[in-house]
Scaffold this motif. Structure first.
Motif, PDB file in Angstrom:
ATOM      1  N   ALA A 364      31.525   1.641  22.110  1.00  0.00           N
ATOM      2  CA  ALA A 364      30.221   2.228  21.770  1.00  0.00           C
ATOM      3  C   ALA A 364      29.991   3.512  22.547  1.00  0.00           C
ATOM      4  O   ALA A 364      29.539   4.526  21.993  1.00  0.00           O
ATOM      5  CB  ALA A 364      29.109   1.218  22.055  1.00  0.00           C
ATOM      6  N   ALA A 367      32.232   6.252  21.199  1.00  0.00           N
ATOM      7  CA  ALA A 367      31.727   6.758  19.920  1.00  0.00           C
ATOM      8  C   ALA A 367      30.588   7.749  20.133  1.00  0.00           C
ATOM      9  O   ALA A 367      30.557   8.835  19.524  1.00  0.00           O
ATOM     10  CB  ALA A 367      31.260   5.591  19.047  1.00  0.00           C
ATOM     11  N   LEU A 368      29.656   7.433  21.010  1.00  0.00           N
ATOM     12  CA  LEU A 368      28.533   8.337  21.275  1.00  0.00           C
ATOM     13  C   LEU A 368      29.006   9.607  21.967  1.00  0.00           C
ATOM     14  O   LEU A 368      28.513  10.709  21.673  1.00  0.00           O
ATOM     15  CB  LEU A 368      27.483   7.621  22.121  1.00  0.00           C
ATOM     16  N   GLU A 372      29.646  10.365  17.310  1.00  0.00           N
ATOM     17  CA  GLU A 372      29.711   9.480  16.155  1.00  0.00           C
ATOM     18  C   GLU A 372      28.423   8.680  15.974  1.00  0.00           C
ATOM     19  O   GLU A 372      28.374   7.760  15.156  1.00  0.00           O
ATOM     20  CB  GLU A 372      30.899   8.520  16.298  1.00  0.00           C
ATOM     21  N   GLY A 373      27.385   9.009  16.726  1.00  0.00           N
ATOM     22  CA  GLY A 373      26.118   8.307  16.585  1.00  0.00           C
ATOM     23  C   GLY A 373      25.459   8.604  15.259  1.00  0.00           C
ATOM     24  O   GLY A 373      25.537   9.714  14.735  1.00  0.00           O
ATOM     25  N   LEU A 385      25.538   2.941  15.293  1.00  0.00           N
ATOM     26  CA  LEU A 385      26.984   3.159  15.244  1.00  0.00           C
ATOM     27  C   LEU A 385      27.617   2.685  13.940  1.00  0.00           C
ATOM     28  O   LEU A 385      28.613   3.254  13.502  1.00  0.00           O
ATOM     29  CB  LEU A 385      27.642   2.459  16.436  1.00  0.00           C
ATOM     30  N   TYR A 389      31.836   2.216  13.945  1.00  0.00           N
ATOM     31  CA  TYR A 389      31.993   1.403  15.154  1.00  0.00           C
ATOM     32  C   TYR A 389      32.803   0.149  14.846  1.00  0.00           C
ATOM     33  O   TYR A 389      33.683  -0.254  15.620  1.00  0.00           O
ATOM     34  CB  TYR A 389      30.610   1.058  15.678  1.00  0.00           C
TER      35      TYR A 389
END
Length: 405
Positions: A364, A367-368, A372-373, A385, A389
């Motif tokens: 997570a 991703a942020l 990718e949020g 996500l 995600y």
């Protein structure tokens, strides 16, 4: 704003913090800057050396020192907060991230903290562009993503929306740390002695809703609770799942934040399958009796003193050997408006609360950090996500799939 740190693990020297720090340092793509933060620089230095990464940046920060939290948030793209219990230590960290537009993930399983965080910082985080993603571990990623997968598979197959939906914990092996138990103590105390208003109740199934009056069930309804039943979904006996209450509230918040994408008639609950026949019945009775007794031992002053002498203390956790035996499998079974059935599966062969959780929150955060949020504000894993995600977790060995029948 110039930021020199991609991800900062705040609380890195704690039991779970060490696992998350090791996970991120091992898995982050080359060029990703991971920092370790906590109150004691010497302990941080020892941790970095023990992980074989003495060169990583170290930040001294304290949950009660606003200046240090502001500096940490200002320098970081993402803060991973594992300083708990969050009710005691978490609000100022979340507030600093909301103020500085810094993404934030935590392992919060404390509904009253989550409600306070929404009320205090949701608007500020939206304004600054920050995603504050709560419950990014075994609380509540498998539940949240499992329902999202079921709803999306159903929609893609022309199956309509979800109606009655039940998550079954089909198999499970894992330990419990002193930090988890301390968070439960704090939540019990907050529920008993904290401020109670119509919008702040841990027993409300929609306690985390962004618009309580728009929900399909009226105020005053209490969380459903499985005691012991025979499930029509799996044809097994089912007992209470110890994380059900909070997971259910997170999933319902996701549905509302997504514009009730799962359906206006969506109803959700969770249970722990225990097997068939007399062995399944006996196991179910044992769990159904043990869970209330455990909570009562922490809620009753005299009994709490006895329980505290035998339960692990904050900073302690299950052994590596115990964690190596960990695993979990969850299934989400749902009726739909078309009359078809959908079953989603989320599973992993790691200890769910520790190695598995380290992967969940680590992915997570990555991703942020890599933009990718999908949503800002105080949000949930499924909303912030989503499907990308889920794909990240599949790449790390998780099973996540859904089939419409």
């Amino acid at each position: 704003m110039e930021r020199d740190l991609d991800i900062t693990v705040f609380g890195a020297t704690g039991f779970v913090g060490r696992l998350i720090a090791a996970e991120l340092l091992a898995q982050a793509p080359q060029g990703t800057t991971i920092a370790l933060a906590g109150r004691d620089r010497d302990r941080l230095r020892d941790l970095a050396g023990g992980l074989g990464r003495p060169e990583v940046p170290l930040l001294v920060a304290d949950a009660f020192d606003p200046a240090s939290l502001s500096e940490m948030a200002r320098r970081s793209r993402v803060v991973v907060s594992v300083v708990g219990p969050y009710t005691k230590y978490g609000m100022a960290t979340a507030g600093a991230c909301a103020q500085h537009g810094t993404h934030y993930v935590d392992l919060n399983g404390e509904v009253l903290f989550a409600r306070d965080m929404i009320d205090a910082y949701d608007q500020a985080a939206r304004a600054s562009g920050a995603s504050l993603v709560t419950a990014c571990g075994f609380d509540s990623v498998p539940s949240d993503l499992g329902v999202l997968l079921a709803a999306d598979a159903c929609a893609a197959a022309g199956g309509g929306e979800l109606l009655g939906t039940t998550m079954h914990l089909r198999s499970f092996s894992g330990g419990m740390s002193g930090g988890t138990i301390d968070a439960l103590r704090t939540q019990i105390d907050a529920s008993r002695h904290g401020v109670r208003t119509p919008g702040r109740s841990s027993s409300d199934p929609y306690a985390l809703s962004p618009d309580r009056d728009a929900e399909p069930e009226p105020r005053g309804r209490r969380n459903s609770f499985v005691w012991l039943e025979s499930s029509a979904d799996t044809r097994e006996f089912a007992a209470p799942f110890f994380m059900a209450r909070y997971n259910e509230q997170v999933v319902r918040r996701s549905n509302a934040l997504l514009g009730w994408r799962y359906g206006r008639g969506f109803r959700y609950r969770e249970m722990h399958d225990t097997g068939r026949g007399l062995p399944g019945l006996a196991k179910g009775v044992g769990i159904a009796a043990a869970l209330p007794a455990f909570v009562a031992s922490l809620a009753t002053p005299g009994l709490r003193h006895v329980a505290d002498r035998v339960l692990p203390s904050p900073g302690e956790g299950p052994s590596e050997r115990s964690r190596e035996r960990g695993h979990f499998t969850m299934e989400v079974h749902a009726d739909t408006t078309s009359g078809r059935r959908v079953v989603a599966t989320v599973a992993d062969q790691r200890d769910p609360g520790y190695q598995g959780t380290a992967v969940m929150i680590g992915e997570a955060a990555l991703a942020l950090a890599h933009d990718e949020g999908l949503a800002t504000g105080v949000t949930t894993p499924a909303v912030a996500l989503g499907q990308p995600y889920a794909q990240r977790l599949r790449a790390r060995g998780f099973t996540l799939d859904a089939k419409v029948h």
